[in-house]
Every structure is written in structure tokens, then in C-alpha cells.
Design a protein around this motif. Structure first.
Motif, PDB file in Angstrom:
ATOM      1  N   LYS A 217       0.822  -1.210   0.000  1.00  0.00           N
ATOM      2  CA  LYS A 217       0.000   0.000   0.000  1.00  0.00           C
ATOM      3  C   LYS A 217       0.856   1.261   0.000  1.00  0.00           C
ATOM      4  O   LYS A 217       0.609   2.182  -0.797  1.00  0.00           O
ATOM      5  CB  LYS A 217      -0.952  -0.012   1.206  1.00  0.00           C
ATOM      6  N   PRO A 218       1.907   1.359   0.856  1.00  0.00           N
ATOM      7  CA  PRO A 218       2.792   2.532   0.746  1.00  0.00           C
ATOM      8  C   PRO A 218       3.502   2.616  -0.599  1.00  0.00           C
ATOM      9  O   PRO A 218       3.718   3.708  -1.128  1.00  0.00           O
ATOM     10  CB  PRO A 218       3.786   2.321   1.898  1.00  0.00           C
ATOM     11  N   VAL A 219       3.843   1.441  -1.155  1.00  0.00           N
ATOM     12  CA  VAL A 219       4.508   1.448  -2.464  1.00  0.00           C
ATOM     13  C   VAL A 219       3.555   1.963  -3.535  1.00  0.00           C
ATOM     14  O   VAL A 219       3.952   2.718  -4.436  1.00  0.00           O
ATOM     15  CB  VAL A 219       5.011   0.031  -2.807  1.00  0.00           C
ATOM     16  N   GLN A 220       2.283   1.565  -3.456  1.00  0.00           N
ATOM     17  CA  GLN A 220       1.293   2.059  -4.411  1.00  0.00           C
ATOM     18  C   GLN A 220       1.099   3.562  -4.274  1.00  0.00           C
ATOM     19  O   GLN A 220       0.972   4.276  -5.275  1.00  0.00           O
ATOM     20  CB  GLN A 220      -0.033   1.326  -4.209  1.00  0.00           C
ATOM     21  N   ARG A 221       1.063   4.040  -3.006  1.00  0.00           N
ATOM     22  CA  ARG A 221       0.943   5.482  -2.808  1.00  0.00           C
ATOM     23  C   ARG A 221       2.149   6.208  -3.401  1.00  0.00           C
ATOM     24  O   ARG A 221       2.009   7.276  -4.010  1.00  0.00           O
ATOM     25  CB  ARG A 221       0.827   5.795  -1.304  1.00  0.00           C
ATOM     26  N   ALA A 225       2.038   8.873  -6.394  1.00  0.00           N
ATOM     27  CA  ALA A 225       2.649  10.192  -6.235  1.00  0.00           C
ATOM     28  C   ALA A 225       3.659  10.469  -7.341  1.00  0.00           C
ATOM     29  O   ALA A 225       3.716  11.578  -7.896  1.00  0.00           O
ATOM     30  CB  ALA A 225       3.323  10.292  -4.864  1.00  0.00           C
ATOM     31  N   ALA A 226       4.462   9.449  -7.688  1.00  0.00           N
ATOM     32  CA  ALA A 226       5.432   9.629  -8.772  1.00  0.00           C
ATOM     33  C   ALA A 226       4.733   9.871 -10.107  1.00  0.00           C
ATOM     34  O   ALA A 226       5.180  10.685 -10.928  1.00  0.00           O
ATOM     35  CB  ALA A 226       6.335   8.388  -8.865  1.00  0.00           C
ATOM     36  N   ARG A 227       3.598   9.174 -10.328  1.00  0.00           N
ATOM     37  CA  ARG A 227       2.848   9.375 -11.566  1.00  0.00           C
ATOM     38  C   ARG A 227       2.277  10.791 -11.617  1.00  0.00           C
ATOM     39  O   ARG A 227       2.332  11.461 -12.657  1.00  0.00           O
ATOM     40  CB  ARG A 227       1.745   8.330 -11.652  1.00  0.00           C
ATOM     41  N   ARG A 228       1.727  11.259 -10.510  1.00  0.00           N
ATOM     42  CA  ARG A 228       1.191  12.630 -10.479  1.00  0.00           C
ATOM     43  C   ARG A 228       2.303  13.646 -10.650  1.00  0.00           C
ATOM     44  O   ARG A 228       2.124  14.679 -11.302  1.00  0.00           O
ATOM     45  CB  ARG A 228       0.456  12.853  -9.164  1.00  0.00           C
ATOM     46  N   LEU A 229       3.471  13.340 -10.105  1.00  0.00           N
ATOM     47  CA  LEU A 229       4.614  14.228 -10.278  1.00  0.00           C
ATOM     48  C   LEU A 229       5.017  14.283 -11.749  1.00  0.00           C
ATOM     49  O   LEU A 229       5.322  15.349 -12.289  1.00  0.00           O
ATOM     50  CB  LEU A 229       5.785  13.728  -9.427  1.00  0.00           C
ATOM     51  N   GLY A 230       4.989  13.111 -12.403  1.00  0.00           N
ATOM     52  CA  GLY A 230       5.316  13.082 -13.826  1.00  0.00           C
ATOM     53  C   GLY A 230       4.284  13.789 -14.683  1.00  0.00           C
ATOM     54  O   GLY A 230       4.601  14.252 -15.790  1.00  0.00           O
ATOM     55  N   GLU A 231       3.033  13.867 -14.188  1.00  0.00           N
ATOM     56  CA  GLU A 231       1.979  14.561 -14.933  1.00  0.00           C
ATOM     57  C   GLU A 231       1.980  16.072 -14.689  1.00  0.00           C
ATOM     58  O   GLU A 231       1.122  16.771 -15.222  1.00  0.00           O
ATOM     59  CB  GLU A 231       0.619  13.974 -14.551  1.00  0.00           C
ATOM     60  N   GLY A 232       2.914  16.530 -13.860  1.00  0.00           N
ATOM     61  CA  GLY A 232       3.048  17.972 -13.689  1.00  0.00           C
ATOM     62  C   GLY A 232       2.602  18.506 -12.340  1.00  0.00           C
ATOM     63  O   GLY A 232       2.743  19.708 -12.088  1.00  0.00           O
ATOM     64  N   ASN A 254       9.776  13.158  -1.040  1.00  0.00           N
ATOM     65  CA  ASN A 254       9.320  14.536  -0.787  1.00  0.00           C
ATOM     66  C   ASN A 254      10.450  15.538  -1.015  1.00  0.00           C
ATOM     67  O   ASN A 254      10.236  16.609  -1.595  1.00  0.00           O
ATOM     68  CB  ASN A 254       8.788  14.653   0.642  1.00  0.00           C
ATOM     69  N   LYS A 255      11.654  15.194  -0.570  1.00  0.00           N
ATOM     70  CA  LYS A 255      12.782  16.093  -0.793  1.00  0.00           C
ATOM     71  C   LYS A 255      13.090  16.223  -2.284  1.00  0.00           C
ATOM     72  O   LYS A 255      13.370  17.311  -2.791  1.00  0.00           O
ATOM     73  CB  LYS A 255      14.008  15.577  -0.041  1.00  0.00           C
ATOM     74  N   THR A 256      13.035  15.093  -2.994  1.00  0.00           N
ATOM     75  CA  THR A 256      13.287  15.126  -4.434  1.00  0.00           C
ATOM     76  C   THR A 256      12.231  15.949  -5.156  1.00  0.00           C
ATOM     77  O   THR A 256      12.537  16.736  -6.055  1.00  0.00           O
ATOM     78  CB  THR A 256      13.310  13.689  -4.990  1.00  0.00           C
ATOM     79  N   ALA A 257      10.951  15.752  -4.762  1.00  0.00           N
ATOM     80  CA  ALA A 257       9.870  16.510  -5.384  1.00  0.00           C
ATOM     81  C   ALA A 257      10.026  18.005  -5.118  1.00  0.00           C
ATOM     82  O   ALA A 257       9.787  18.841  -6.001  1.00  0.00           O
ATOM     83  CB  ALA A 257       8.520  16.010  -4.873  1.00  0.00           C
ATOM     84  N   GLU A 258      10.430  18.339  -3.893  1.00  0.00           N
ATOM     85  CA  GLU A 258      10.623  19.748  -3.555  1.00  0.00           C
ATOM     86  C   GLU A 258      11.750  20.369  -4.382  1.00  0.00           C
ATOM     87  O   GLU A 258      11.624  21.471  -4.920  1.00  0.00           O
ATOM     88  CB  GLU A 258      10.931  19.869  -2.070  1.00  0.00           C
ATOM     89  N   ALA A 259      12.867  19.617  -4.495  1.00  0.00           N
ATOM     90  CA  ALA A 259      13.979  20.117  -5.296  1.00  0.00           C
ATOM     91  C   ALA A 259      13.592  20.236  -6.768  1.00  0.00           C
ATOM     92  O   ALA A 259      13.964  21.201  -7.452  1.00  0.00           O
ATOM     93  CB  ALA A 259      15.185  19.189  -5.135  1.00  0.00           C
ATOM     94  N   LEU A 260      12.836  19.244  -7.253  1.00  0.00           N
ATOM     95  CA  LEU A 260      12.400  19.282  -8.647  1.00  0.00           C
ATOM     96  C   LEU A 260      11.467  20.455  -8.900  1.00  0.00           C
ATOM     97  O   LEU A 260      11.564  21.135  -9.932  1.00  0.00           O
ATOM     98  CB  LEU A 260      11.710  17.963  -9.009  1.00  0.00           C
ATOM     99  N   GLU A 261      10.533  20.688  -7.957  1.00  0.00           N
ATOM    100  CA  GLU A 261       9.611  21.808  -8.121  1.00  0.00           C
ATOM    101  C   GLU A 261      10.378  23.131  -8.192  1.00  0.00           C
ATOM    102  O   GLU A 261      10.085  23.994  -9.023  1.00  0.00           O
ATOM    103  CB  GLU A 261       8.617  21.824  -6.958  1.00  0.00           C
TER     104      GLU A 261
END
Length: 497
Positions: A217-221, A225-232, A254-261
């Protein structure tokens, strides 16, 4: 319940390979453990049951042989043998007895009794030889004859056959005991262990499903999240709970997403600033370029009256001014595409007339062959179609050479315009880049007449119509550009909206 569980298992929200591997591993471990445990339990119980039955029957038979058969006279009559066999079988019910004695004249007499019909033919020959085999007495072996036994299956039914001989000339005795009850008990045990194995396998599947839900379940979440990140959706973050490896992975995400944003925001700001700069620069250049173009046209009209030493310089100024003007116009067009402000002005267009007008306006009639039927009318933006055709045909004339052939046809809901030149074709390593901005096929000609924007602008104009352009090499040589546009662009735009 089992059917509902299996249905939920295979018709679940997501059947991933990781879930499958987890279930298979759980099932294999449970199956191996259950089969091993069941096999060992069955083997131990089988040996215990058969050994207990066998020892009890053989021990009783040995005792009966010592007490009753040994008391017979040296040459017993058939009646004496029969009476003794009946007494032996009757004292310990459950097995049959066969007594055999050989008379002095070589004849054999028999005595048989018990629940089963038992004769000498039912005793294996190997067992008869072993029972009658007289052995030498030694310090380690004080008996001439020993008791032997063997398990047989006459007519598919299990039996225990044992035999021994009285020392000193007494009769030979055989016992015959059915093992059907033990077989039935062992079969019932086998079925019980099989059912237990199946239940263990089902239980492992249930445990695997529960473990898969807990672990995956955490892996699916994380995957969502990675798919939504890839969608923008760069502002999406995971809720972190716990201190295990998955929590660390969520923190890292979360840190990677923040840096990417932040990186994307910086890049977008720089890109927007660069686009604004190009647009402003192009706009600011238009005013002086208009004046320069007017002066260049005047100079071009007077070039014949100028000093021959000055005329080439004037011609160079005129050509470079026009080239700069085209470059500025192209840059402004590119900025409109990038900003999303490019718009279509649709009209019904006769394609053959449009292509002819494009060729005629640029004085290419002698170098271009047109293969188009009259009356092919499509709905699109005529100005942008002219830009596409001018770039494709002009590129073919410049790099491929005449004659250039332009073919027009309609296939279903699509208009196809094919531009083929008579040149050497496009190198394979260049084909993937022909529509890239500012791309020059030859590094030795970085200052060629083209700006490197023509084909990219043509592609953008095709895309805004809902079509595209492909580049290839013809079977007979030469480059082949295929423009593919909807017959009715209005319907396509309405459908996308």
C-alpha cells in the motif's frame, strides 16, 4: 468465503508483479513446509503403525510356535497339525496359521486355520527358502533357524507373511496377517494431511494477501505520487508516518519533489524571461528593420547607377537586410507558438489553387511539378498552409535540387501533401533532427542562408492544425516530406475542446 477471497484477489484494484511475487513466495514456502511436515508425519506414522502391528503379530506367532508347535510329536498326523493350527490361530485372532511337516517318505502334511484362506502357494518362495535355510551355530548365533517376514500384496491387498521352523525336526510354521485395517488408517491419515496441506496453502495465501496490502500500500501510494509528479503536479507530497525503510523512501521522495519543483520553477522563470526577451527584441528590431528595408529597396533600385566598386556591397546589404527581416519574423512566430498565442483563421481552401499560388508567388513554377486534382477543398488556415508549403518546397529546392514534385491526395479524413526532391536524400543521422530549431545538417555551413527555423515553424503550424510532418528518404533517392492535416480542422479543434 474462499470463492469470494479468490475473486477479490484476482479482480483487485491493482495486480502488480511485486504482489504476484510475494504471493508466490508465500505459497511456495507454505507448500514446501506443509508437504515436508505432512510427508515426515505420514512416514513416521506409517512406520510406527506397521512396526507395532508387525512386532505384535510376529512376537505372538513366535510364542505360539514355541508353546504349541514344539509340543507336537516327531511325526505328527494331519489331524494333530490341523488341531494345533486351530489352537494357534484361535489364541490370537487376526492372523492365519499354516503348519507344514515332511514325513519320512517325503510326503508333506499340512494344518491350516484362521480368517483367511492360506496355503503354501501364498508364501513367497524367497521366504520359504530363508525359513528352511539351516545356519551354522556360532558364539554369535545359537539358533539353526530364524524367523523371517515379508510384506506382500496378493490381489492388491496388503498382507504380512512370517515364518519359522522348530529346531530339532519340528514342523515349519507360517503366519498370514491382513494389513487392510492399517492401510485404511494410513489412507485416512494421508487424506487428513492432504487437507491440512491445502488449508495451510490457503492460509498462506490469506497471510500473503494481508502482507501484500500492508507492504505494498505505501509502495502504491509512492507510485501514484510519482505518476502525479510526472503529470506535472509538482506540489504533490506524501504523508510520512513511521520510521521504517518505506518512511525513509517517502522522505526522500518529498525532498526530491521539492527540489524538482524549485528547479522547474527556476527553469520556467528563466525560459519565460528568455521568451520575453526574444519577443521584446524582435518587436524592437521591427522598427529599425522597416527603415533599413525601405533604404535597402531604394539602394537596390539604384544599384545599376552606382560605382561598380560599391555595387557588391550594396547587394550584400540588401540581401542581409532581407535575411535579418526574415529571421526576426521567424523569431516572432516562434515566440507566439511558445506563448500559446498562435491562432488559426480557418477558411475553405482549394488545395491545388493554394499550392499553385505559393509556387507562383515565389517564382518556382519552372522548378516544381504539381500533381493535384482540382476541387479538393479543405477547411484550414490558408496563411499557415502557405508558410508550411513555402518552407517545405523551399527547403527541397535549396538542399535537394529541382525538379521538386508536390503530390496532393485525400485519404479518409486526412489531407496528404508529399514534397519530394531530386537530391541525394537526408543522412540517417540527420533525420531525427531536421525539425529541431536552429539545427544545421552540415557543421561546415553554420552561416548558410537559412536560419534553421523554417522546418520547425512548419511543424508547429502542422501541429496547431492537429496534423504533423514526417521526413524520410524516397525509395528512388531524394528527400520525402509528408504533410498530414485533417480535412476539417474545425471539427478536430471542436472535438479536442
Amino acid at each position: 468465503m474462499t470463492k469470494r477471497f479468490l475473486g477479490g484477489l484476482f479482480a483487485g484494484r491493482r495486480w502488480t508483479s511485486l504482489r504476484l511475487r510475494l504471493l508466490v513466495v508465500f505459497a511456495l514456502v507454505a507448500l514446501t513446509a506443509a508437504v515436508s511436515a505432512s510427508g515426515i508425519a505420514y512416514w513416521l506414522n506409517r512406520e510406527a503403525v506397521l512396526t507395532r502391528t508387525q512386532d505384535a503379530a510376529l512376537g505372538d506367532f513366535r510364542q505360539e510356535m514355541q508353546n504349541r508347535a514344539a509340543a507336537l510329536p516327531a511325526d505328527p498326523t494331519p489331524e494333530e497339525l490341523q488341531r494345533t493350527a486351530e489352537l494357534m490361530a484361535g489364541s490370537s485372532p487376526g492372523y492365519s496359521v499354516l503348519l507344514v511337516d515332511e514325513l519320512k517318505d517325503g510326503r508333506k502334511v499340512f494344518g491350516a486355520a484362521g480368517p483367511d484362506s492360506f496355503g503354501l502357494n501364498d508364501v513367497p518362495k524367497s521366504l520359504q527358502h530363508a525359513v528352511n535355510d539351516q545356519q551354522k551355530t556360532t558364539a554369535a548365533n545359537d539358533a539353526q533357524y530364524h524367523m523371517y517376514w515379508q510384506r506382500t500384496k496378493p490381489r492388491g491387498n496388503p498382507y504380512l507373511v512370517g515364518g519359522t521352523r522348530i529346531v530339532g525336526g519340528g514342523p515349519t510354521g507360517y503366519m498370514y496377517k491382513s494389513l487392510a485395517q492399517e492401510r485404511d488408517d494410513l489412507n485416512a491419515l494421508g487424506w487428513s494431511l492432504t487437507i491440512a496441506t491445502g488449508l495451510a496453502l490457503l492460509g498462506s495465501a490469506l497471510l500473503a494477501q494481508a502482507a501484500a496490502r500492508t507492504v505494498l500500500k505505501p509502495v502504491q501510494r509512492l507510485g501514484d505520487a510519482a505518476r502525479r509528479l510526472g503529470e506535472g503536479e509538482l506540489d504533490h507530497r506524501l504523508d510520512v508516518s513511521g520510521t521504517d525503510e518505506l518512511a525513509d523512501l517517502s522522505h526522500t521522495f518529498n525532498k526530491t519533489a521539492e527540489a524538482l519543483e524549485k528547479k522547474v520553477a527556476d527553469m520556467s522563470a528563466r525560459e519565460e524571461a528568455s521568451r520575453r526577451f526574444v519577443a521584446d527584441m524582435s518587436h524592437e528590431l521591427r522598427t529599425p528593420l522597416t527603415a533599413l528595408t525601405a533604404v535597402a529597396e531604394v539602394l537596390e533600385e539604384e544599384v545599376d547607377d552606382l560605382d561598380p566598386m560599391i555595387a557588391p556591397a550594396v547587394a550584400l546589404v540588401v540581401s542581409e537586410t532581407r535575411r535579418l527581416n526574415d529571421l526576426v519574423e521567424n523569431l516572432m512566430e516562434v515566440t507566439r507558438f511558445d506563448a500559446g498565442t498562435a491562432r488559426l483563421v480557418l477558411d475553405d481552401v482549394d488545395v491545388a489553387d493554394q499550392v499553385t499560388a505559393c509556387i507562383d508567388a515565389r517564382a518556382w513554377l519552372d522548378a516544381v511539378e504539381l500533381d493535384a486534382e482540382r476541387g479538393i477543398v479543405v477547411r484550414l488556415d490558408p496563411r499557415r498552409l502557405d508558410v508550411i508549403l513555402a518552407n517545405l518546397i523551399g527547403n527541397a529546392l535549396k538542399h535537394g535540387g529541382s525538379p521538386v514534385r508536390v503530390s496532393v491526395r485525400v485519404e479518409g479524413e486526412w489531407l496528404l501533401i508529399v514534397v519530394k526532391d531530386n537530391g541525394p536524400g537526408i543522412p540517417e543521422e540527420v533525420l531525427p533532427h531536421v525539425f529541431d530549431r536552429f539545427y544545421k545538417a552540415s557543421a561546415s555551413r553554420p552561416k548558410s542562408d537559412g536560419s534553421g527555423l523554417g522546418l520547425s515553424i512548419a511543424m508547429e503550424n502542422a501541429h496547431i492544425h492537429g496534423g504533423d510532418i514526417t521526413a524520410a528518404n524516397g525509395a528512388e533517392g531524394g528527400a520525402l516530406f509528408t504533410l498530414r492535416l485533417p480535412v476539417d480542422v474545425g471539427k478536430v479543434i471542436a472535438g479536442e475542446a
